[in-house]
Write a protein that holds these residues in place. Structure first.
Motif, PDB file in Angstrom:
ATOM      1  N   VAL A  56      73.208  23.028  23.926  1.00  0.00           N
ATOM      2  CA  VAL A  56      73.821  22.126  22.948  1.00  0.00           C
ATOM      3  C   VAL A  56      73.424  20.687  23.253  1.00  0.00           C
ATOM      4  O   VAL A  56      73.093  19.911  22.349  1.00  0.00           O
ATOM      5  CB  VAL A  56      75.362  22.297  22.921  1.00  0.00           C
ATOM      6  N   GLN A  57      73.436  20.300  24.524  1.00  0.00           N
ATOM      7  CA  GLN A  57      73.036  18.949  24.905  1.00  0.00           C
ATOM      8  C   GLN A  57      71.566  18.699  24.567  1.00  0.00           C
ATOM      9  O   GLN A  57      71.214  17.628  24.073  1.00  0.00           O
ATOM     10  CB  GLN A  57      73.287  18.720  26.394  1.00  0.00           C
ATOM     11  N   THR A  58      70.735  19.683  24.802  1.00  0.00           N
ATOM     12  CA  THR A  58      69.313  19.554  24.466  1.00  0.00           C
ATOM     13  C   THR A  58      69.142  19.371  22.959  1.00  0.00           C
ATOM     14  O   THR A  58      68.383  18.507  22.507  1.00  0.00           O
ATOM     15  CB  THR A  58      68.528  20.793  24.952  1.00  0.00           C
ATOM     16  N   ASN A  59      69.852  20.177  22.183  1.00  0.00           N
ATOM     17  CA  ASN A  59      69.769  20.057  20.724  1.00  0.00           C
ATOM     18  C   ASN A  59      70.273  18.701  20.245  1.00  0.00           C
ATOM     19  O   ASN A  59      69.709  18.119  19.319  1.00  0.00           O
ATOM     20  CB  ASN A  59      70.541  21.188  20.048  1.00  0.00           C
ATOM     21  N   ALA A  60      71.327  18.192  20.867  1.00  0.00           N
ATOM     22  CA  ALA A  60      71.839  16.870  20.498  1.00  0.00           C
ATOM     23  C   ALA A  60      70.804  15.797  20.795  1.00  0.00           C
ATOM     24  O   ALA A  60      70.601  14.878  19.987  1.00  0.00           O
ATOM     25  CB  ALA A  60      73.147  16.579  21.245  1.00  0.00           C
ATOM     26  N   ASN A  61      70.120  15.908  21.929  1.00  0.00           N
ATOM     27  CA  ASN A  61      69.071  14.945  22.273  1.00  0.00           C
ATOM     28  C   ASN A  61      67.906  15.012  21.293  1.00  0.00           C
ATOM     29  O   ASN A  61      67.373  13.977  20.878  1.00  0.00           O
ATOM     30  CB  ASN A  61      68.567  15.183  23.699  1.00  0.00           C
ATOM     31  N   ILE A  62      67.520  16.218  20.917  1.00  0.00           N
ATOM     32  CA  ILE A  62      66.436  16.384  19.950  1.00  0.00           C
ATOM     33  C   ILE A  62      66.834  15.787  18.604  1.00  0.00           C
ATOM     34  O   ILE A  62      66.053  15.072  17.964  1.00  0.00           O
ATOM     35  CB  ILE A  62      66.050  17.866  19.799  1.00  0.00           C
TER      36      ILE A  62
END
Length: 93
Positions: A27-33
């Motif tokens: 989820v954090q990776t997707n938010a960063n993307i």
């Protein structure tokens, strides 16, 4: 409860804990993307078009909220807001 059953439950909990940790990372990776994509889009269209787009989105959101409030007077919904600190420096007021 038998010791073997407790060990089995402990192993299940540890497994679920690991899964939740990995999901949080995703989820954090997707938010960063998503944030990076939004920033790139902001730079691509420019400050004037970005501000116009945000204004249009806010107006649409307000219209939707007003329509929902008319149908249900107790309705309180979210507002579309982008915090200043999340905007690129060139887009801040």
């Amino acid at each position: 409860m038998k010791e073997s059953k407790l060990i089995e439950l402990k192993n299940r909990i540890e497994g679920l804990t690991n899964i939740v940790k990995k999901l949080v990372q995703e989820v954090q990776t997707n938010a960063n993307i998503a944030q990076g994509t939004l920033t790139a889009f902001q730079y691509h269209i420019g400050k004037d078009k970005w501000e116009k787009l945000i204004k249009e989105l806010k107006e649409k959101e307000e219209k939707i909220l007003n329509d929902k409030r008319e149908k249900s007077p107790n309705f309180t919904g979210p507002k579309l807001e982008i915090p200043e600190e999340e905007l690129p420096p060139s887009q801040r007021k």
